[in-house]
Design a protein around this motif. Structure first.
Motif, PDB file in Angstrom:
ATOM      1  N   VAL A   1       0.837  -1.210   0.000  1.00 21.26           N
ATOM      2  CA  VAL A   1       0.000   0.000   0.000  1.00 21.26           C
ATOM      3  C   VAL A   1       0.869   1.256   0.000  1.00 21.26           C
ATOM      4  O   VAL A   1       0.603   2.219  -0.738  1.00 21.26           O
ATOM      5  N   ILE A   2       1.912   1.243   0.842  1.00 29.58           N
ATOM      6  CA  ILE A   2       2.810   2.412   0.885  1.00 29.58           C
ATOM      7  C   ILE A   2       3.478   2.627  -0.473  1.00 29.58           C
ATOM      8  O   ILE A   2       3.568   3.753  -0.975  1.00 29.58           O
ATOM      9  N   GLU A   3       3.941   1.514  -1.066  1.00 29.53           N
ATOM     10  CA  GLU A   3       4.620   1.618  -2.353  1.00 29.53           C
ATOM     11  C   GLU A   3       3.679   2.139  -3.443  1.00 29.53           C
ATOM     12  O   GLU A   3       4.039   3.043  -4.215  1.00 29.53           O
ATOM     13  N   ARG A   4       2.473   1.564  -3.508  1.00 32.43           N
ATOM     14  CA  ARG A   4       1.513   1.991  -4.538  1.00 32.43           C
ATOM     15  C   ARG A   4       1.070   3.435  -4.319  1.00 32.43           C
ATOM     16  O   ARG A   4       0.911   4.209  -5.267  1.00 32.43           O
ATOM     17  N   THR A   5       0.865   3.810  -3.057  1.00 33.23           N
ATOM     18  CA  THR A   5       0.432   5.174  -2.755  1.00 33.23           C
ATOM     19  C   THR A   5       1.482   6.186  -3.192  1.00 33.23           C
ATOM     20  O   THR A   5       1.171   7.251  -3.757  1.00 33.23           O
ATOM     21  N   GLN A   6       2.767   5.845  -2.961  1.00 34.15           N
ATOM     22  CA  GLN A   6       3.836   6.746  -3.362  1.00 34.15           C
ATOM     23  C   GLN A   6       3.912   6.882  -4.878  1.00 34.15           C
ATOM     24  O   GLN A   6       4.095   7.986  -5.419  1.00 34.15           O
ATOM     25  N   GLU A   7       3.737   5.740  -5.555  1.00 31.66           N
ATOM     26  CA  GLU A   7       3.761   5.783  -7.028  1.00 31.66           C
ATOM     27  C   GLU A   7       2.615   6.623  -7.572  1.00 31.66           C
ATOM     28  O   GLU A   7       2.799   7.413  -8.517  1.00 31.66           O
ATOM     29  N   LEU A   8       1.452   6.485  -6.998  1.00 36.09           N
ATOM     30  CA  LEU A   8       0.302   7.274  -7.455  1.00 36.09           C
ATOM     31  C   LEU A   8       0.503   8.768  -7.179  1.00 36.09           C
ATOM     32  O   LEU A   8       0.103   9.619  -7.974  1.00 36.09           O
ATOM     33  N   SER A   9       1.115   9.061  -6.027  1.00 35.48           N
ATOM     34  CA  SER A   9       1.380  10.464  -5.698  1.00 35.48           C
ATOM     35  C   SER A   9       2.344  11.094  -6.716  1.00 35.48           C
ATOM     36  O   SER A   9       2.130  12.218  -7.186  1.00 35.48           O
ATOM     37  N   ASP A  10       3.406  10.342  -7.090  1.00 36.38           N
ATOM     38  CA  ASP A  10       4.354  10.846  -8.083  1.00 36.38           C
ATOM     39  C   ASP A  10       3.674  11.044  -9.442  1.00 36.38           C
ATOM     40  O   ASP A  10       3.935  12.040 -10.146  1.00 36.38           O
ATOM     41  N   ALA A  11       2.814  10.103  -9.799  1.00 35.63           N
ATOM     42  CA  ALA A  11       2.118  10.222 -11.085  1.00 35.63           C
ATOM     43  C   ALA A  11       1.216  11.439 -11.107  1.00 35.63           C
ATOM     44  O   ALA A  11       1.117  12.160 -12.123  1.00 35.63           O
ATOM     45  N   ASN A  12       0.556  11.751  -9.994  1.00 38.31           N
ATOM     46  CA  ASN A  12      -0.333  12.916  -9.926  1.00 38.31           C
ATOM     47  C   ASN A  12       0.448  14.228 -10.077  1.00 38.31           C
ATOM     48  O   ASN A  12      -0.012  15.184 -10.716  1.00 38.31           O
ATOM     49  N   ILE A  13       1.663  14.260  -9.471  1.00 37.70           N
ATOM     50  CA  ILE A  13       2.479  15.483  -9.585  1.00 37.70           C
ATOM     51  C   ILE A  13       2.901  15.740 -11.039  1.00 37.70           C
ATOM     52  O   ILE A  13       2.847  16.864 -11.543  1.00 37.70           O
ATOM     53  N   GLU A  14       3.302  14.675 -11.731  1.00 39.58           N
ATOM     54  CA  GLU A  14       3.726  14.826 -13.119  1.00 39.58           C
ATOM     55  C   GLU A  14       2.543  15.151 -14.035  1.00 39.58           C
ATOM     56  O   GLU A  14       2.668  15.980 -14.952  1.00 39.58           O
ATOM     57  N   LEU A  15       1.411  14.524 -13.792  1.00 37.67           N
ATOM     58  CA  LEU A  15       0.245  14.785 -14.653  1.00 37.67           C
ATOM     59  C   LEU A  15      -0.292  16.205 -14.491  1.00 37.67           C
ATOM     60  O   LEU A  15      -0.927  16.767 -15.392  1.00 37.67           O
ATOM     61  N   SER A  16      -0.042  16.817 -13.313  1.00 39.22           N
ATOM     62  CA  SER A  16      -0.534  18.174 -13.077  1.00 39.22           C
ATOM     63  C   SER A  16       0.159  19.223 -13.973  1.00 39.22           C
ATOM     64  O   SER A  16      -0.320  20.353 -14.091  1.00 39.22           O
TER      65      SER A  16
END
Length: 558
Positions: A262-277
């Motif tokens: 969960v921690i790993e996936r959450t971090q990956e999703l957070s990074d993806a959101n920053i780049e997509l913004s």
């Protein structure tokens, strides 16, 4: 009449008066079997009056009662006898002895009888009570024991011998602490439990008991202090908690693994959101939608963690370890697909950003990316929705099996939910399950209990009904048969031998003990159907022709 004869007559009359007041009967026969005396208050219980049979022949009077004739015959031969006579509903304790004349010859017999009907009935009731108590003790799925004030074993049930491997001679006077002498931690826990018993009257603890073959079994122990004839004793029971301990250990490992993921996936999703913004205005709307989906995925993961925590507690009460494995297996696929699609979407966004750095973007550049992004987001949404559906179904089932509230539910729909939770086990086999429900069947009862019935039947078929890699079909048909509900469960497996079919509902009866069978599955089903749902269950089977269980339950449990 001289004075001597007169005194004898007076003495005999006085004796008769005294005997007539005693709650028994006394008689005297001469050497010709004729009654010389018949007195006693107990005569009325056999329909006679004092002196009524005097002068009559005992041989003629009791010619149809071989027991009395035989006893009298023995007395006339000089043998004292005693026996219990049954006259209709009356039981008499009967004593007969010969009496002798001056020449030491048998001149007749004397007999006495007392009513022991109530005593025998009390003894019979006491025996029945002892047999019932013994049956209850032997049916308990755990050790029952009693120790004296020296900690020496005085009493135990059969399960105690079966679990530990010791025979009666080896168990008698065995010290309670001897079971734990090679395990300091268990011995400390036991001593604490005994100390609580001495100060509070009751103690409980968990410890590992060492059996005769040196294996150790985790048990939950209780001890209740009591006094008997001025001495201290304690009684208690030991329940095997091996399955619970194994499940807890497995869940600890599983929870740790899930938290890391969960921690790993959450971090990956957070990074993806920053780049997509950082994408241009045309992708802003799509990026916001992705953020919402990412948040939904995060919520799903949080729900899965909460469900895992819930299952840890539920396992302690209802052994739901299998459901945990089902949750992890079923949800892993849609979440994995969603993460793969999310990663692919991130790569497309990075490619589009790099192209935008090289030159201004045209509609020909953007449209193919938008089409791929649309497909990826659709795939993510579809799999998130699938995960949410599974979580809802498993959550309802787990709540039913632990909290067990009484509620109104559709038995057909609920059966399908239970079968969904069993899908991981079914996927490992070539067995298919068909459910037949012509109409909704509403029932007001305890859904968790029926979930256990369905689960036990299916798992019983998988373990005992089919050979490895064997194909088969299980059919569950539910119909309303007013005022009852009929559930017909059938499989086309190997069936059950006729010589054991009458024993399958008995506790601890199993043909697969060497592979871990406990013999409790069908016994639990029988208890739920007959006691909780006030219904009935019948099994029909022939070797090689499968098995059929016909169940009837009430639609409204009071």
């Amino acid at each position: 009449m001289n004075n001597k004869d007169s005194n004898k007559t007076e003495q005999m009359e006085l004796f008769s008066k005294l005997v007539s007041q005693i709650p028994m009967l006394i008689y005297v026969l001469d050497k010709h079997w004729n009654f010389k005396l018949s007195e006693g208050a107990a005569l009325s219980k056999i329909g006679l009056k004092p002196g009524e049979v005097v002068g009559k022949s005992a041989r003629e009077l009791y010619k149809d009662n071989t027991n009395i004739i035989s006893s009298l015959d023995q007395a006339y031969k000089g043998i004292d006898t005693s026996s219990i006579l049954k006259l209709d509903d009356l039981y008499l304790e009967h004593y007969i002895a010969p009496y002798y004349n001056k020449n030491n010859e048998i001149d007749g017999v004397v007999g006495a009888a007392i009513d022991v009907t109530n005593r025998l009935k009390s003894e019979d009731e006491l025996q029945k009570t002892r047999e019932l108590q013994n049956a209850i003790l032997e049916s308990v799925p755990g050790m029952i024991y009693m120790y004296n004030d020296l900690g020496e074993l005085l009493f135990w049930n059969k399960w105690h011998e079966t679990m530990t491997g010791y025979n009666k001679e080896e168990l008698y006077l065995k010290k309670f602490t001897d079971w734990f002498e090679n395990d300091e931690q268990s011995l400390a826990a036991i001593n604490q439990g005994l100390q609580d018993m001495k100060t509070k009257g009751f103690g409980e603890t968990e410890a590992y008991l060492e059996c005769k073959d040196k294996t150790k079994i985790p048990l939950y122990f209780t001890a209740r202090l009591f006094k008997l004839d001025g001495k201290d004793y304690f009684v208690g029971m030991g329940v095997d908690i091996s399955n619970r301990v194994a499940a807890e250990n497995k869940l600890k490992v599983l929870n740790h693994t899930l938290e890391e993921k969960v921690i790993e996936r959450t971090q990956e999703l957070s990074d993806a959101n920053i780049e997509l913004s950082e994408v241009n205005q045309e992708l802003t709307a799509m990026n916001e939608e992705m953020q919402a989906m990412n948040e939904e995925l995060s919520n799903s993961n949080e729900k899965m963690i909460k469900m895992q925590n819930f299952l840890v507690e539920s396992e302690k009460m209802a052994s739901l370890g299998g459901l945990v494995a089902g949750v992890a297996h079923e949800i892993n696929t849609p979440i994995g697909i969603g993460m793969t699609a999310s990663t692919h979407l991130q790569d497309m966004v990075n490619d589009l950003l790099e192209l935008n750095k090289e030159r201004p973007l045209t509609s020909e550049d953007i449209i193919p990316y938008l089409e791929d992004i649309d497909k990826a987001t659709h795939m993510i949404y579809k799999n998130l929705n699938r995960a949410a559906t599974l979580i809802k179904s498993f959550k309802q089932l787990s709540v039913d099996q632990s909290a067990e509230p009484k509620r109104l539910f559709d038995l057909c729909e609920y059966t399908n939910e239970v079968l969904l939770s069993l899908s991981p086990s079914m996927k490992k086999t070539k067995i298919k399950i068909n459910t037949i429900c012509k109409e909704p069947v509403m029932i007001n009862g305890y859904p968790g209990s029926l979930a256990q019935v369905i689960t036990n039947l299916v798992m019983n078929s998988l373990k005992h009904g089919y050979l490895a890699e064997q194909k088969g079909i299980i059919t569950i048909e539910i119909n309303r048969k007013d005022p009852m509900i009929e559930i017909v469960y059938k499989d086309d497996g190997v069936g059950i031998d006729n010589d054991i079919i009458d024993k399958i509902f008995e506790p601890f009866f199993t043909t697969n003990r060497s592979n871990g069978g406990t013999g409790l599955g069908l016994s639990i089903i029988y208890s739920i159907i007959t006691q909780q749902y006030k219904g009935s269950i019948k099994c029909d089977s022939e070797k090689g022709k499968g098995v059929k269980f016909t169940i009837y339950i009430k639609e409204d449990i009071i």
